[in-house]
Scaffold this active site. Structure first.
Site, mmCIF file in Angstrom:
data_model
loop_
_atom_site.group_PDB
_atom_site.id
_atom_site.type_symbol
_atom_site.label_atom_id
_atom_site.label_comp_id
_atom_site.label_asym_id
_atom_site.label_seq_id
_atom_site.Cartn_x
_atom_site.Cartn_y
_atom_site.Cartn_z
ATOM 1 N N CYS A 126 2.690 4.489 -6.640
ATOM 2 C CA CYS A 126 1.857 3.289 -6.525
ATOM 3 C C CYS A 126 1.631 2.625 -7.880
ATOM 4 O O CYS A 126 1.665 1.393 -7.989
ATOM 5 C CB CYS A 126 0.542 3.600 -5.813
ATOM 6 S SG CYS A 126 -0.602 4.674 -6.715
ATOM 7 N N HIS A 194 -5.460 5.101 -5.366
ATOM 8 C CA HIS A 194 -4.279 4.378 -4.882
ATOM 9 C C HIS A 194 -4.431 2.908 -5.269
ATOM 10 O O HIS A 194 -5.538 2.376 -5.276
ATOM 11 C CB HIS A 194 -4.158 4.517 -3.360
ATOM 12 C CG HIS A 194 -2.969 3.827 -2.782
ATOM 13 N ND1 HIS A 194 -1.679 4.173 -3.116
ATOM 14 C CD2 HIS A 194 -2.863 2.797 -1.900
ATOM 15 C CE1 HIS A 194 -0.834 3.398 -2.443
ATOM 16 N NE2 HIS A 194 -1.526 2.556 -1.722
ATOM 17 N N HIS A 221 2.290 -2.201 -1.891
ATOM 18 C CA HIS A 221 1.823 -0.890 -2.329
ATOM 19 C C HIS A 221 2.886 0.163 -2.056
ATOM 20 O O HIS A 221 3.908 -0.106 -1.425
ATOM 21 C CB HIS A 221 0.487 -0.529 -1.671
ATOM 22 C CG HIS A 221 0.601 -0.068 -0.250
ATOM 23 N ND1 HIS A 221 -0.225 0.865 0.308
ATOM 24 C CD2 HIS A 221 1.473 -0.407 0.751
ATOM 25 C CE1 HIS A 221 0.093 1.075 1.575
ATOM 26 N NE2 HIS A 221 1.113 0.317 1.862
#
Length: 251
Positions: A126, A194, A221
């Site tokens: 990520c 994240h 993402h």
């Protein structure tokens, strides 16, 4: 590749079998040589981790022009990690199947697509897709923080996003605009672990063909174990958002 280097690689692979051997191809003046290195991976039968002290010693002798490792009892076909690391090192990778003896060379392309890239932790994850987007879309180079396995499930993950975003040139904002970093909390953790890029209603990615994803807004993402993707930013993803960050140079 020159015959004496191939012979040296084969000899190293045979000596280390059934572990993966690893080494470097060096240019020493006009000559080339193979420099065998130690594999310090936890599971050397399954992967390799080249000893950094050996790498440093090799650089003292000449220029590193290639990275070598073997695939014991397997083909020379590169893994997703091999392909990702070839791009990351910007060097040719030479893969020897052993004892079969097939040698394959892969070369860096210079650009990994932002979309549908395989997940390789620490290389294509990520944070990597965020870094690559900022470089390609805005010419902004973000620091590449080291990520150890499992950081996203422990308090250590705070250092990647919560503690480092100001030093990396970001500031927190209340509502997103295209190019902002969306930091989220996924899984069982007490910290944001994240991140993705807010694309607004335009899912076009720099240097890549646009595609129709739906009504938007969108986020790019890369979740653990899945290819990178563009998703609709709403519902649970909106609920998981903990930080909206804008880089000072992106204003």
């Amino acid at each position: 590749m020159r015959k004496h280097i191939i012979a040296a690689i084969q000899s190293h692979a045979a000596a280390e079998y059934p572990k993966e051997c690893c080494g470097l191809v060096l240019a020493v003046g006009r000559a080339q040589k193979y420099f065998p290195c130690r594999n310090i991976a936890t599971e050397p039968n399954e992967e390799f981790l080249l000893d950094p002290e050996d790498y440093a010693a090799a650089e003292d002798l000449g220029e590193v022009i290639g990275i070598v490792h073997s695939h014991p009892d397997a083909t020379s076909r590169p893994s997703s990690r091999d392909l990702a690391m070839c791009e990351a090192t910007a060097l040719p990778w030479h893969i020897l199947s052993w004892p079969e003896g097939d040698l394959r060379t892969i070369t860096p392309t210079g650009s990994t697509p932002l979309l549908k890239r395989p997940f390789v932790h620490g290389v294509q994850d990520c944070f990597a897709v965020v870094r690559d987007f900022y470089m390609r879309a805005m010419g902004i180079e973000l620091p590449n923080y080291q990520r150890t396995d499992g950081w996203w499930e422990s308090a250590e993950n705070a250092s990647l996003y919560e503690q480092h975003y100001k030093a990396a040139g970001f500031e927190q904002v209340d509502s997103p605009q295209r190019g902002d970093m969306i930091v989220m909390e996924v899984g069982r953790t007490a910290h944001p672990n994240h991140a993705g890029i807010y694309l607004g209603t335009n899912p076009t990615l720099p240097g890549e063909e646009s595609a129709v994803f739906g009504p938007g807004p969108f986020v790019l993402h890369h979740l653990y174990g899945r290819p990178s993707e563009v998703i609709v930013y709403g519902g649970p993803w909106l609920q998981r958002t903990r930080l909206i960050l804008r880089h000072k140079e992106a204003r």
